[in-house]
Design a protein around this motif. Structure first.
Motif, PDB file in Angstrom:
ATOM      1  N   GLU A 171       0.839  -1.208   0.000  1.00  0.00           N
ATOM      2  CA  GLU A 171       0.000   0.000   0.000  1.00  0.00           C
ATOM      3  C   GLU A 171       0.869   1.251   0.000  1.00  0.00           C
ATOM      4  O   GLU A 171       1.703   1.436   0.883  1.00  0.00           O
ATOM      5  N   SER A 172       0.688   2.104  -1.024  1.00  0.00           N
ATOM      6  CA  SER A 172       1.458   3.340  -1.200  1.00  0.00           C
ATOM      7  C   SER A 172       2.961   3.088  -1.174  1.00  0.00           C
ATOM      8  O   SER A 172       3.738   3.989  -0.875  1.00  0.00           O
ATOM      9  N   GLY A 212      -3.096   3.150  -2.748  1.00  0.00           N
ATOM     10  CA  GLY A 212      -3.163   3.663  -1.388  1.00  0.00           C
ATOM     11  C   GLY A 212      -3.393   5.150  -1.378  1.00  0.00           C
ATOM     12  O   GLY A 212      -3.674   5.761  -2.411  1.00  0.00           O
ATOM     13  N   SER A 213      -3.253   5.755  -0.184  1.00  0.00           N
ATOM     14  CA  SER A 213      -3.498   7.189  -0.049  1.00  0.00           C
ATOM     15  C   SER A 213      -2.562   8.003  -0.923  1.00  0.00           C
ATOM     16  O   SER A 213      -2.874   9.122  -1.299  1.00  0.00           O
ATOM     17  N   GLN A 214      -1.409   7.447  -1.214  1.00  0.00           N
ATOM     18  CA  GLN A 214      -0.515   7.999  -2.236  1.00  0.00           C
ATOM     19  C   GLN A 214      -0.212   6.821  -3.152  1.00  0.00           C
ATOM     20  O   GLN A 214       0.359   5.834  -2.717  1.00  0.00           O
ATOM     21  N   GLY A 261       1.195   4.004  -5.189  1.00  0.00           N
ATOM     22  CA  GLY A 261       2.535   3.441  -5.078  1.00  0.00           C
ATOM     23  C   GLY A 261       3.219   3.293  -6.418  1.00  0.00           C
ATOM     24  O   GLY A 261       2.783   3.840  -7.436  1.00  0.00           O
ATOM     25  N   SER A 312      -2.115   0.426  -9.593  1.00  0.00           N
ATOM     26  CA  SER A 312      -1.740   1.418  -8.601  1.00  0.00           C
ATOM     27  C   SER A 312      -2.709   2.580  -8.740  1.00  0.00           C
ATOM     28  O   SER A 312      -2.652   3.319  -9.717  1.00  0.00           O
ATOM     29  N   ASN A 364      -4.296   6.014  -6.926  1.00  0.00           N
ATOM     30  CA  ASN A 364      -4.057   7.033  -5.921  1.00  0.00           C
ATOM     31  C   ASN A 364      -5.393   7.357  -5.271  1.00  0.00           C
ATOM     32  O   ASN A 364      -6.281   7.917  -5.909  1.00  0.00           O
ATOM     33  N   GLY A 412       0.835  10.914  -7.045  1.00  0.00           N
ATOM     34  CA  GLY A 412       1.167   9.507  -7.213  1.00  0.00           C
ATOM     35  C   GLY A 412       2.603   9.330  -7.668  1.00  0.00           C
ATOM     36  O   GLY A 412       3.355  10.299  -7.811  1.00  0.00           O
TER      37      GLY A 412
END
Length: 170
Positions: free
Chosen positions: A61-62, A109-111, A113, A132, A134, A140
């Motif tokens: 994640e991220s 993820g929150s940013q 990956g 992936s 964002n 991102g």
């Protein structure tokens, strides 16, 4: 020595991804059979004349997921802000990577990956995906796929509309 290189194999029951009919957005129920690292960290499979994800799910994640099929040679690494990236070397001979049976590589993820793939041939089949997304407001990250000979995206998840594919988004 090529005779000493083996196969890296990750097995599992596959992902449960789909796409919303209303918005087209990726929907997923996180599979419980992930090979995963903590958010923001690196998960790398390096070596082997072949890497096979047979329904296996890799999750960072991220973070970063690296897949490097290395028959022989060196693969220099670079560490920056707790993330590892790999650089190709002129002496490196790459092997093949196959994702089958709805396998997944997921750095969403929150940013969003980063995933990095180095192989001679890359094949995603039977609804397997590399994604992936964002899911936050931070920028991102890039995705790098280096397949010297071919990239094949074949088929879909049985009984589902999820095609084999590679995707990034927000």
């Amino acid at each position: 020595n090529e005779a000493n290189t083996g196969i890296i194999r990750v097995e599992g029951s596959g992902h449960d991804f789909g796409f919303s009919r209303k918005t087209g957005a990726l929907e997923r129920n996180d599979p419980t059979n992930n090979l995963a690292v903590q958010p923001g960290k690196t998960l790398a499979l390096v070596g082997g004349r072949e890497i096979n994800l047979a329904g296996g799910n890799l999750r960072a994640e991220s973070g970063v997921i690296g897949l490097f099929s290395l028959v022989r040679g060196e693969l220099p690494i670079e560490i920056n802000n707790d993330q590892i990236t790999f650089k190709n070397s002129p002496s490196t001979e790459l092997g093949n990577i196959t994702l089958s049976g709805t396998a997944s590589v997921d750095t969403s993820g929150s940013q969003g990956g980063y995933f990095q793939v180095q192989s001679r041939n890359l094949r995603l089949e039977q609804g397997s995906v590399m994604v992936s997304t964002n899911q936050g407001s931070q920028p991102g990250k890039n995705v790098t796929i280096n397949a010297l000979d071919s990239i094949e995206l074949i088929g879909r998840k049985p009984g589902n509309e999820t095609n084999s594919g590679i995707g990034t988004g927000f």
